[in-house]
Enzyme design. Structure first.
Site, PDB file in Angstrom:
ATOM      1  N   ARG A  50     -14.267  17.103   5.423  1.00 33.52           N
ATOM      2  CA  ARG A  50     -13.058  16.624   4.726  1.00 33.52           C
ATOM      3  C   ARG A  50     -12.995  15.091   4.783  1.00 33.52           C
ATOM      4  O   ARG A  50     -12.579  14.442   3.838  1.00 33.52           O
ATOM      5  CB  ARG A  50     -11.790  17.251   5.317  1.00 33.52           C
ATOM      6  CG  ARG A  50     -10.533  16.612   4.756  1.00 33.52           C
ATOM      7  CD  ARG A  50      -9.263  17.467   4.778  1.00 33.52           C
ATOM      8  NE  ARG A  50      -9.100  18.370   5.875  1.00 33.52           N
ATOM      9  CZ  ARG A  50      -8.728  18.028   7.127  1.00 33.52           C
ATOM     10  NH1 ARG A  50      -8.506  16.773   7.437  1.00 33.52           N
ATOM     11  NH2 ARG A  50      -8.602  18.946   8.052  1.00 33.52           N
ATOM     12  N   TYR A 102      -4.227   9.898 -20.910  1.00 37.56           N
ATOM     13  CA  TYR A 102      -4.703  11.273 -20.777  1.00 37.56           C
ATOM     14  C   TYR A 102      -3.496  12.168 -20.466  1.00 37.56           C
ATOM     15  O   TYR A 102      -2.685  11.834 -19.594  1.00 37.56           O
ATOM     16  CB  TYR A 102      -5.723  11.324 -19.639  1.00 37.56           C
ATOM     17  CG  TYR A 102      -6.189  12.712 -19.316  1.00 37.56           C
ATOM     18  CD1 TYR A 102      -6.995  13.400 -20.207  1.00 37.56           C
ATOM     19  CD2 TYR A 102      -5.823  13.333 -18.128  1.00 37.56           C
ATOM     20  CE1 TYR A 102      -7.424  14.686 -19.915  1.00 37.56           C
ATOM     21  CE2 TYR A 102      -6.253  14.613 -17.828  1.00 37.56           C
ATOM     22  CZ  TYR A 102      -7.052  15.286 -18.730  1.00 37.56           C
ATOM     23  OH  TYR A 102      -7.475  16.548 -18.448  1.00 37.56           O
ATOM     24  N   ASP A 174      -8.181   3.230 -15.873  1.00 35.13           N
ATOM     25  CA  ASP A 174      -8.911   4.487 -16.072  1.00 35.13           C
ATOM     26  C   ASP A 174     -10.079   4.159 -17.009  1.00 35.13           C
ATOM     27  O   ASP A 174      -9.878   3.899 -18.192  1.00 35.13           O
ATOM     28  CB  ASP A 174      -7.979   5.546 -16.666  1.00 35.13           C
ATOM     29  CG  ASP A 174      -8.648   6.917 -16.793  1.00 35.13           C
ATOM     30  OD1 ASP A 174      -9.894   6.971 -16.913  1.00 35.13           O
ATOM     31  OD2 ASP A 174      -7.933   7.926 -16.800  1.00 35.13           O
ATOM     32  N   LYS A 199     -16.548  13.878 -16.870  1.00 33.21           N
ATOM     33  CA  LYS A 199     -16.890  13.469 -18.224  1.00 33.21           C
ATOM     34  C   LYS A 199     -18.288  12.829 -18.289  1.00 33.21           C
ATOM     35  O   LYS A 199     -19.261  13.508 -18.045  1.00 33.21           O
ATOM     36  CB  LYS A 199     -15.790  12.551 -18.763  1.00 33.21           C
ATOM     37  CG  LYS A 199     -14.357  13.071 -18.485  1.00 33.21           C
ATOM     38  CD  LYS A 199     -14.056  14.413 -19.135  1.00 33.21           C
ATOM     39  CE  LYS A 199     -12.770  15.071 -18.629  1.00 33.21           C
ATOM     40  NZ  LYS A 199     -11.554  14.285 -18.720  1.00 33.21           N
TER      41      LYS A 199
HETATM   42  C1  PLP Z   1     -10.322  14.195 -18.030  1.00 36.14           C
HETATM   43  C2  PLP Z   1      -9.610  12.939 -17.764  1.00 36.14           C
HETATM   44  C3  PLP Z   1      -8.860  12.746 -16.600  1.00 36.14           C
HETATM   45  C4  PLP Z   1      -8.657  13.843 -15.584  1.00 36.14           C
HETATM   46  O1  PLP Z   1      -9.851  14.221 -14.974  1.00 36.14           O
HETATM   47  P1  PLP Z   1     -10.200  15.716 -14.468  1.00 36.14           P
HETATM   48  O2  PLP Z   1     -11.558  15.566 -13.917  1.00 36.14           O
HETATM   49  O3  PLP Z   1     -10.115  16.619 -15.653  1.00 36.14           O
HETATM   50  O4  PLP Z   1      -9.169  16.082 -13.447  1.00 36.14           O
HETATM   51  C5  PLP Z   1      -8.260  11.507 -16.412  1.00 36.14           C
HETATM   52  N1  PLP Z   1      -8.381  10.519 -17.322  1.00 36.14           N
HETATM   53  C6  PLP Z   1      -9.084  10.683 -18.455  1.00 36.14           C
HETATM   54  C7  PLP Z   1      -9.192   9.552 -19.417  1.00 36.14           C
HETATM   55  C8  PLP Z   1      -9.720  11.878 -18.718  1.00 36.14           C
HETATM   56  O5  PLP Z   1     -10.415  12.039 -19.849  1.00 36.14           O
END
Ligand code: PLP
Length: 382
Positions: A50, A102, A174, A199
């Site tokens: 953890r 998002y 982000d 992604k």
């Molecule tokens: C998918 C996404 C998230 C969240 O990520 P997860 O891995 O699905 O929890 C946050 N910001 C953006 C821009 C995303 O495309």
């Protein structure tokens, strides 16, 4: 050795190669919950997964290096990463956020963080005067996505960094849509970079992961304390999958971007397409700013079609391109933001931003461009 980006994706920083005697070329998966201590008062550096695990640590080192950060921390999802980050704040703290984020981030902010007393305000961060005008005594951070999801609005990171530095605010970016291959917000003045590793970093639509990259040690220590305490660290196996994905990140990003540009131009010429939002098109309002701060435009395209029926037909008729949530993988995916990623956003707010029945979002993969166009062509025709 000062390695190039491509090389670091494959080898990490090389000096961080582990000293094991098997010669394993692929970094091992340390599938263990706990670590034995050599003697009382001594530790191998690892105690309990953890808190930290060598496979996760290897991933974190590579990401930190690719983002020019001081440290990086890997989470079980992008949302777990944002959630841990929000633990830095206390009730009453004011946070300015891009108004086209998002959908899952908006859900976290509105339904969890606001309940816990955070004062989160959405503004158009592509307009700098808007940021300055809304800063107040309790403001602690600015949270930006660029380009935004799904409308592809671009914010000027260097200019925002000037503002956040002056007002002593945490600047969070982000960077999921462009990945570290195309954009490095820390080099432009951000304090924290967030990734959904699900992604482009993972890149194969097979793993959920998240990352926070921190520009400074003090912040990294705070986040490490939070992840150790709340327990949202990425598993060893999923860390390994993201490590493997990153090896081909530059090749995938280049191939996907090339096809995205071709598709964006093709979409512009379709009679049923009303507008195309792709930051690689010179006609996009954010084209120049993106060009100044990023090395590419990525492979995310949103577009408005003429009617709801056209949108529904297209989603039902695509064959190669799959109708699915998510993005950034080798498989091309088409999304209906209104029904999927942004379904939880109140209708008036959603519509005002252009996220309506006619908006579709396409994540371009690595299939042959001719096959992708052919698929879109047959899906547009009755
Ligand atoms: C998918 C996404 C998230 C969240 O990520 P997860 O891995 O699905 O929890 C946050 N910001 C953006 C821009 C995303 O495309």
């Amino acid at each position: 050795m000062n390695l190039h980006f491509h090389t670091k994706c494959v080898h990490g920083n090389n000096d961080e190669r582990i000293t094991d005697n098997t010669g394993a070329v692929s970094y091992p998966i340390y599938q263990t919950a706990t670590f034995a201590h050599p003697s009382v008062g001594n530790s191998t550096g690892y105690d309990y997964t953890r808190s930290q695990n060598p496979t996760r640590e290897q991933l974190e080192k590579i990401i930190a290096s690719l983002e020019n950060g001081h440290d990086a921390i890997a989470f079980s999802s992008g949302m777990a990463a944002v959630n841990a980050l929000m633990e830095l704040f206390v009730p009453g703290d004011h946070i300015l956020a891009s108004d086209d984020l998002y959908g899952g981030t908006i859900r976290l902010f509105d339904h969890i963080n606001k309940k816990n007393g955070l004062d989160i305000q959405y503004i158009d961060t592509s307009d700098l005067t808007n940021i300055v005008a809304n800063i107040k005594a309790t403001t602690k951070a600015v949270f930006v996505e660029t380009p935004t999801n799904p409308m592809m609005n671009v914010s000027d990171l260097q200019e925002i960094a000037r503002i956040t530095e002056k007002h002593n605010l945490l600047f969070i970016v982000d960077n999921t849509f462009l990945s570290p291959y195309f954009q490095n917000p820390i080099s432009l003045g951000a304090d924290v970079v967030l990734h959904s590793g699900t992604k482009f970093l993972g890149g194969h639509n097979d793993t959920i992961a998240g990352l926070l990259v921190l520009a400074e040690e003090a912040l990294a220590q705070k986040i490490r304390f939070i992840v150790k305490t709340t327990g949202a660290g990425l598993s060893p196996f999923d860390s390994w999958l993201i490590l493997r994905g990153i090896k081909t990140l530059p090749l995938r990003m280049e191939a996907q971007q090339k096809s995205a540009l071709t598709i964006a131009e093709w979409l512009k010429n379709q009679s049923r397409v009303k507008s195309v939002y792709y930051i690689g098109l010179p006609s996009h309002p954010g084209y120049e700013i993106n060009k100044k701060q990023a090395r590419g435009s990525g492979s995310m395209i949103s577009f408005h079609v003429d009617t709801e029926q056209t949108a529904v037909n297209l989603l039902n008729k695509v064959k190669l391109i799959r109708y699915a949530e998510s993005l950034g993988g080798v498989e091309s995916l088409i999304t209906y933001p209104m029904l999927q990623t942004h379904a939880d956003i109140p209708e008036e707010i959603r519509e005002a931003k252009g996220i309506n029945h006619n908006l579709l979002r396409l994540s371009v993969g690595i299939e042959h461009i001719d096959d992708l166009i052919k698929d879109l062509e047959q899906a547009f025709n009755d």
